[in-house]
Design an enzyme around this catalytic site. Structure first.
Site, PDB file in Angstrom:
ATOM      1  N   LEU A 167       4.901  -3.012  -3.579  1.00  0.00           N
ATOM      2  CA  LEU A 167       5.592  -4.109  -2.551  1.00  0.00           C
ATOM      3  C   LEU A 167       5.540  -5.233  -3.573  1.00  0.00           C
ATOM      4  O   LEU A 167       5.492  -5.472  -4.671  1.00  0.00           O
ATOM      5  CB  LEU A 167       4.717  -4.568  -2.301  1.00  0.00           C
ATOM      6  CG  LEU A 167       3.974  -3.494  -1.002  1.00  0.00           C
ATOM      7  CD1 LEU A 167       2.679  -4.461  -0.783  1.00  0.00           C
ATOM      8  CD2 LEU A 167       4.728  -4.079   0.396  1.00  0.00           C
ATOM      9  N   GLU A 209       3.241   2.628  -2.308  1.00  0.00           N
ATOM     10  CA  GLU A 209       4.101   1.998  -1.902  1.00  0.00           C
ATOM     11  C   GLU A 209       4.677   0.725  -2.704  1.00  0.00           C
ATOM     12  O   GLU A 209       3.663   0.345  -3.334  1.00  0.00           O
ATOM     13  CB  GLU A 209       4.339   1.222  -0.441  1.00  0.00           C
ATOM     14  CG  GLU A 209       5.218   0.520   0.354  1.00  0.00           C
ATOM     15  CD  GLU A 209       4.215  -0.320   1.498  1.00  0.00           C
ATOM     16  OE1 GLU A 209       5.285  -1.474   2.183  1.00  0.00           O
ATOM     17  OE2 GLU A 209       2.810  -0.598   1.808  1.00  0.00           O
ATOM     18  N   ASP A 257     -13.737  -5.044  -7.348  1.00  0.00           N
ATOM     19  CA  ASP A 257     -12.852  -5.621  -8.637  1.00  0.00           C
ATOM     20  C   ASP A 257     -11.922  -6.264  -8.430  1.00  0.00           C
ATOM     21  O   ASP A 257     -11.043  -6.101  -8.905  1.00  0.00           O
ATOM     22  CB  ASP A 257     -12.284  -4.306  -9.130  1.00  0.00           C
ATOM     23  CG  ASP A 257     -12.497  -4.261 -11.355  1.00  0.00           C
ATOM     24  OD1 ASP A 257     -13.004  -5.002 -11.557  1.00  0.00           O
ATOM     25  OD2 ASP A 257     -11.545  -3.361 -11.441  1.00  0.00           O
TER      26      ASP A 257
END
Length: 283
Positions: free
Chosen positions: A91, A89, A192
């Site tokens: 964004l 997706e 991370d």
């Protein structure tokens, strides 16, 4: 965009259109990344690496889904993956909310409240390009010692970065972990979380990307946020208000970050050796 026939088939089979343009996006040192658009006006974020480990993008897609299922913080949806690419997706980043960092701290604490009875995960993940073992184990000290510190230490020793004396120091630290680190539940952690993986969503909201997912110590997660410059103090205050931290947590962060420093030593070379040795001597 050669080598993306599987992706093109998925787009067409799902009536998303055909790939028409790609805009490169910087920021990563492992994959080619960019925004791709189709002739039907659809936009996606694409990660592409013809030399990727065969399970790397599958692991990332599964990790994103696990984080998204907590409903704690915004996570991009993974639409398609194969051995060489991952379609996400898109964004598009907006202007950060004024309370972005406070919201981030609260939402990360909410994600960390999703716990497991053991440390690890159902599958190995990747921290950078390093395969990160996640075999389930109930003892968090053993997990961090064996599957984090010693795993990286052995790699560094094999590459000639760490000497026998350094390994002995590392082993002593592993034996001392129960006296250095308070007991903590096995929290769902991004794994991370440095500033490059703290994205801003379309409405200015926090978004997590590029996970190295597992159930582990939440203090270790906060350690990574402080490794390369740190997050603003508002983030830590909001986190602590949402889920109070044990006394002395800031002093323990370099110990947790020994894992990431060793990983950077193994990935990028001797420039990280002095930092690794400094932490070994300190603890």
């Amino acid at each position: 965009m050669s080598g993306l026939s599987g992706l093109e088939s998925w787009l067409q089979n799902n009536e998303k259109g055909c790939l028409r343009e790609r805009e490169s996006v910087g920021g990563g040192c492992i994959n080619d990344t960019g925004v791709v658009r189709t002739d039907k006006g659809e936009s996606f974020f694409l990660k592409h690496n013809r030399n990727a480990h065969e399970s790397m993008f599958e692991c990332e897609a599964k990790s994103l889904k696990i984080m998204a299922d907590t409903d704690a913080i915004r996570i991009p949806r993974a639409y398609y993956y194969d051995d060489h690419c991952l379609l996400l997706e898109y964004l598009e980043p907006g202007k950060r909310k004024d309370n972005y960092w406070e919201l981030f701290g609260q939402q990360l604490a909410a994600m960390h409240r999703h716990t497991a009875p053991e440390f690890g995960l159902d599958f190995a993940t990747f921290c950078g390009t390093t395969l990160q073992p996640n075999s389930w184990i109930r003892d968090g000290y053993h997990f961090f010692a064996a599957q984090r510190l010693m795993m990286q230490g052995k790699l560094a020793h094999e590459q000639g970065y760490l000497k026998r004396g350094d390994m002995e120091q590392l082993e002593r630290i592993c034996h001392r972990l129960p006296s250095l680190v308070p007991e903590q539940p096995a929290s769902l952690v991004h794994g991370d979380l440095w500033s490059g993986n703290a994205h801003t969503g379309p409405e200015g909201e926090p978004v997590l990307i590029d996970p190295a997912l597992y159930f582990g110590w939440r203090e270790a997660e906060l350690g990574m946020t402080a490794l390369f410059g740190g997050f603003p103090e508002a983030f830590y205050q909001a986190y602590d208000e949402a889920w109070p931290l044990e006394t002395g947590w800031r002093e323990r962060l370099p110990l947790y970050n020994l894992y990431h420093l060793l990983n950077h030593l193994n990935l990028f070379g001797g420039g990280y050796l002095s930092q690794v040795c400094g932490v070994l001597r300190r603890f």
